[in-house]
Motif scaffolding. Structure first.
Motif, PDB file in Angstrom:
ATOM      1  N   ALA A  25     -17.240 -12.029 -37.038  1.00  9.37           N
ATOM      2  CA  ALA A  25     -17.034 -13.176 -35.994  1.00  9.37           C
ATOM      3  C   ALA A  25     -15.751 -14.048 -35.782  1.00  9.37           C
ATOM      4  O   ALA A  25     -15.393 -14.253 -34.980  1.00  9.37           O
ATOM      5  CB  ALA A  25     -18.379 -14.221 -36.575  1.00  9.37           C
ATOM      6  N   PHE A  26     -15.063 -13.977 -37.050  1.00 11.57           N
ATOM      7  CA  PHE A  26     -13.700 -14.650 -37.215  1.00 11.57           C
ATOM      8  C   PHE A  26     -12.848 -13.998 -36.193  1.00 11.57           C
ATOM      9  O   PHE A  26     -12.161 -14.525 -35.370  1.00 11.57           O
ATOM     10  CB  PHE A  26     -13.290 -14.799 -38.509  1.00 11.57           C
ATOM     11  CG  PHE A  26     -11.773 -15.230 -38.627  1.00 11.57           C
ATOM     12  CD1 PHE A  26     -11.614 -16.660 -38.384  1.00 11.57           C
ATOM     13  CD2 PHE A  26     -10.906 -14.418 -39.016  1.00 11.57           C
ATOM     14  CE1 PHE A  26     -10.422 -17.282 -38.465  1.00 11.57           C
ATOM     15  CE2 PHE A  26      -9.498 -15.064 -39.276  1.00 11.57           C
ATOM     16  CZ  PHE A  26      -9.353 -16.306 -38.827  1.00 11.57           C
ATOM     17  N   GLY A  27     -12.957 -12.606 -36.154  1.00 15.40           N
ATOM     18  CA  GLY A  27     -11.864 -11.765 -35.465  1.00 15.40           C
ATOM     19  C   GLY A  27     -12.214 -12.042 -33.863  1.00 15.40           C
ATOM     20  O   GLY A  27     -11.364 -12.167 -33.183  1.00 15.40           O
ATOM     21  N   LYS A  32     -10.984 -14.009 -28.393  1.00 16.27           N
ATOM     22  CA  LYS A  32     -11.745 -14.310 -27.146  1.00 16.27           C
ATOM     23  C   LYS A  32     -11.950 -15.890 -27.157  1.00 16.27           C
ATOM     24  O   LYS A  32     -12.114 -16.388 -25.674  1.00 16.27           O
ATOM     25  CB  LYS A  32     -12.938 -13.637 -26.972  1.00 16.27           C
ATOM     26  CG  LYS A  32     -13.010 -12.206 -26.986  1.00 16.27           C
ATOM     27  CD  LYS A  32     -14.169 -11.692 -26.632  1.00 16.27           C
ATOM     28  CE  LYS A  32     -14.545 -11.810 -25.018  1.00 16.27           C
ATOM     29  NZ  LYS A  32     -15.911 -10.959 -24.824  1.00 16.27           N
ATOM     30  N   GLY A  33     -11.918 -16.622 -27.967  1.00 16.58           N
ATOM     31  CA  GLY A  33     -12.467 -17.987 -27.927  1.00 16.58           C
ATOM     32  C   GLY A  33     -14.045 -18.217 -28.227  1.00 16.58           C
ATOM     33  O   GLY A  33     -14.646 -17.627 -27.955  1.00 16.58           O
ATOM     34  N   PHE A  34     -13.984 -19.494 -28.948  1.00 15.97           N
ATOM     35  CA  PHE A  34     -15.649 -19.599 -29.603  1.00 15.97           C
ATOM     36  C   PHE A  34     -16.716 -19.525 -28.375  1.00 15.97           C
ATOM     37  O   PHE A  34     -17.646 -18.917 -28.258  1.00 15.97           O
ATOM     38  CB  PHE A  34     -15.678 -20.725 -30.233  1.00 15.97           C
ATOM     39  CG  PHE A  34     -16.978 -21.206 -30.687  1.00 15.97           C
ATOM     40  CD1 PHE A  34     -17.580 -20.595 -31.918  1.00 15.97           C
ATOM     41  CD2 PHE A  34     -17.708 -22.343 -29.972  1.00 15.97           C
ATOM     42  CE1 PHE A  34     -18.809 -21.138 -32.362  1.00 15.97           C
ATOM     43  CE2 PHE A  34     -19.006 -22.250 -30.407  1.00 15.97           C
ATOM     44  CZ  PHE A  34     -19.733 -21.807 -31.454  1.00 15.97           C
ATOM     45  N   GLY A  35     -16.334 -20.234 -27.310  1.00 15.78           N
ATOM     46  CA  GLY A  35     -17.224 -20.319 -26.123  1.00 15.78           C
ATOM     47  C   GLY A  35     -17.600 -19.145 -25.246  1.00 15.78           C
ATOM     48  O   GLY A  35     -18.222 -19.281 -24.363  1.00 15.78           O
ATOM     49  N   ARG A  36     -16.759 -18.314 -25.578  1.00 16.80           N
ATOM     50  CA  ARG A  36     -16.683 -17.056 -24.951  1.00 16.80           C
ATOM     51  C   ARG A  36     -17.411 -15.594 -25.678  1.00 16.80           C
ATOM     52  O   ARG A  36     -17.239 -14.614 -25.237  1.00 16.80           O
ATOM     53  CB  ARG A  36     -15.498 -16.546 -23.993  1.00 16.80           C
ATOM     54  CG  ARG A  36     -14.446 -17.628 -23.420  1.00 16.80           C
ATOM     55  CD  ARG A  36     -13.182 -17.221 -22.931  1.00 16.80           C
ATOM     56  NE  ARG A  36     -12.761 -18.151 -22.197  1.00 16.80           N
ATOM     57  CZ  ARG A  36     -11.814 -19.198 -22.401  1.00 16.80           C
ATOM     58  NH1 ARG A  36     -11.819 -19.281 -23.868  1.00 16.80           N
ATOM     59  NH2 ARG A  36     -11.403 -20.055 -21.630  1.00 16.80           N
ATOM     60  N   ASP A 108      -4.792 -17.802 -36.395  1.00 22.57           N
ATOM     61  CA  ASP A 108      -6.151 -17.495 -35.917  1.00 22.57           C
ATOM     62  C   ASP A 108      -7.033 -18.557 -36.209  1.00 22.57           C
ATOM     63  O   ASP A 108      -8.140 -18.813 -35.478  1.00 22.57           O
ATOM     64  CB  ASP A 108      -6.398 -16.033 -36.498  1.00 22.57           C
ATOM     65  CG  ASP A 108      -5.718 -14.933 -35.859  1.00 22.57           C
ATOM     66  OD1 ASP A 108      -5.288 -15.185 -34.753  1.00 22.57           O
ATOM     67  OD2 ASP A 108      -5.563 -13.937 -36.507  1.00 22.57           O
ATOM     68  N   TRP A 109      -7.124 -19.087 -37.478  1.00 21.98           N
ATOM     69  CA  TRP A 109      -8.012 -19.938 -37.789  1.00 21.98           C
ATOM     70  C   TRP A 109      -8.011 -21.272 -36.863  1.00 21.98           C
ATOM     71  O   TRP A 109      -8.969 -21.789 -36.744  1.00 21.98           O
ATOM     72  CB  TRP A 109      -8.100 -20.328 -39.400  1.00 21.98           C
ATOM     73  CG  TRP A 109      -8.764 -21.593 -39.624  1.00 21.98           C
ATOM     74  CD1 TRP A 109      -8.311 -22.679 -40.269  1.00 21.98           C
ATOM     75  CD2 TRP A 109     -10.338 -21.689 -39.669  1.00 21.98           C
ATOM     76  NE1 TRP A 109      -9.545 -23.568 -40.406  1.00 21.98           N
ATOM     77  CE2 TRP A 109     -10.505 -23.199 -40.096  1.00 21.98           C
ATOM     78  CE3 TRP A 109     -11.211 -20.972 -39.116  1.00 21.98           C
ATOM     79  CZ2 TRP A 109     -11.759 -23.585 -40.036  1.00 21.98           C
ATOM     80  CZ3 TRP A 109     -12.619 -21.437 -39.059  1.00 21.98           C
ATOM     81  CH2 TRP A 109     -12.853 -22.786 -39.549  1.00 21.98           C
ATOM     82  N   LEU A 110      -6.637 -21.645 -36.788  1.00 23.41           N
ATOM     83  CA  LEU A 110      -6.474 -22.977 -36.010  1.00 23.41           C
ATOM     84  C   LEU A 110      -7.029 -22.738 -34.734  1.00 23.41           C
ATOM     85  O   LEU A 110      -7.223 -23.649 -33.860  1.00 23.41           O
ATOM     86  CB  LEU A 110      -4.965 -23.290 -36.042  1.00 23.41           C
ATOM     87  CG  LEU A 110      -4.249 -23.425 -37.441  1.00 23.41           C
ATOM     88  CD1 LEU A 110      -2.698 -23.707 -37.237  1.00 23.41           C
ATOM     89  CD2 LEU A 110      -5.079 -24.811 -38.082  1.00 23.41           C
TER      90      LEU A 110
END
Length: 241
Positions: A25-27, A32-36, A108-110
């Motif tokens: 999920a993190f990758g 792609k962005g959380f909302g996508r 990536d985390w940010l």
């Protein structure tokens, strides 16, 4: 005994499944962005079915909070560990150096965190949970600063350890926002070092820098210097007479 062994294998397999889902999920979130991102995409990236997902998480929000908790705990441990290395007292310059060298600055985390922040801003329930997680991070920092405060005073303007913890987290938020835009990790660490030093001391000169056992004696210096600052006014009066 056989049942106990089976339960241990099931528990271990469940932990591994959860870890793989979080990693996948993190990758996907970062790319792609959380909302996508959909649950199906997370499952595909992890190599699991939807059933495996729902046996661990009810929603993508819940999965994100598991990610956030892991990262927030890591950051809290890094900060608390760096601050605790001096023992009961707190050598601010040395502690700030350790914090800025060790602190997680993962682009990536940010990106993922920022996407989720926007999502939370539009959902009061999600925002409330995110605020609770941020409060845990501040609490860990405040706890260490409160213990150090008995030996190393914090600037009065911050209002104590809680206020100092708010300021530290705010500085981190500001620096990481700039980092998202310019991608300069070295500059981010340098700027964070300057901000934290300024926040945790009473001025540009770090508290305790270059001072040993005589630090307490130095605290009387401002009072001793007051007559010198009044001298110009006395000279001016003499000239008028």
């Amino acid at each position: 005994m056989v049942q106990d062994g089976t339960e241990r294998r099931v528990t271990r397999r469940r932990v591994q499944t959860r870890a793989r889902l979080l990693e996948a999920a993190f990758g996907v979130f970062a790319a792609k962005g959380f909302g996508r991102v959909s649950i199906e995409e997370v499952c595909e990236a992890a190599g699991y079915s939807r059933g495996a997902f729902y046996s661990n998480f009810a929603t993508l929000d819940e999965l994100f909070f598991a990610l956030y908790r892991d990262r927030a705990d890591l950051i809290a441990d890094q900060v608390a560990g760096a601050l605790a290395a001096d023992g009961p007292a707190l050598d601010v310059p040395a502690a700030v150096d350790r914090v800025t060298e060790l602190l997680l600055l993962d682009l990536d985390w940010l990106l993922v965190k920022t996407d989720f922040l926007v999502h939370a801003a539009r959902d009061a329930a999600v925002a409330a949970t995110l605020l609770e997680h941020r409060a845990r991070l501040r609490g860990a920092i405040a706890g260490r600063l409160a213990r150090a405060h008995r030996h190393t005073p914090l600037p009065a303007v911050l209002g104590g350890a809680e206020g100092a913890a708010h300021a530290v987290v705010a500085a981190y938020d500001g620096v990481t926002t700039q980092l998202l835009l310019d991608k300069d990790v070295d500059a981010a660490r340098a700027w964070l070092r300057q901000l934290l030093t300024a926040l945790l001391t009473d001025g540009g000169t770090p508290a305790g820098a270059g001072r040993g056992a005589g630090a307490a004696a130095d605290s009387t210096a401002p009072a001793e210097e007051i007559p010198a600052t009044e001298a110009p006014a006395e000279e001016h009066t003499a000239e008028e007479d």
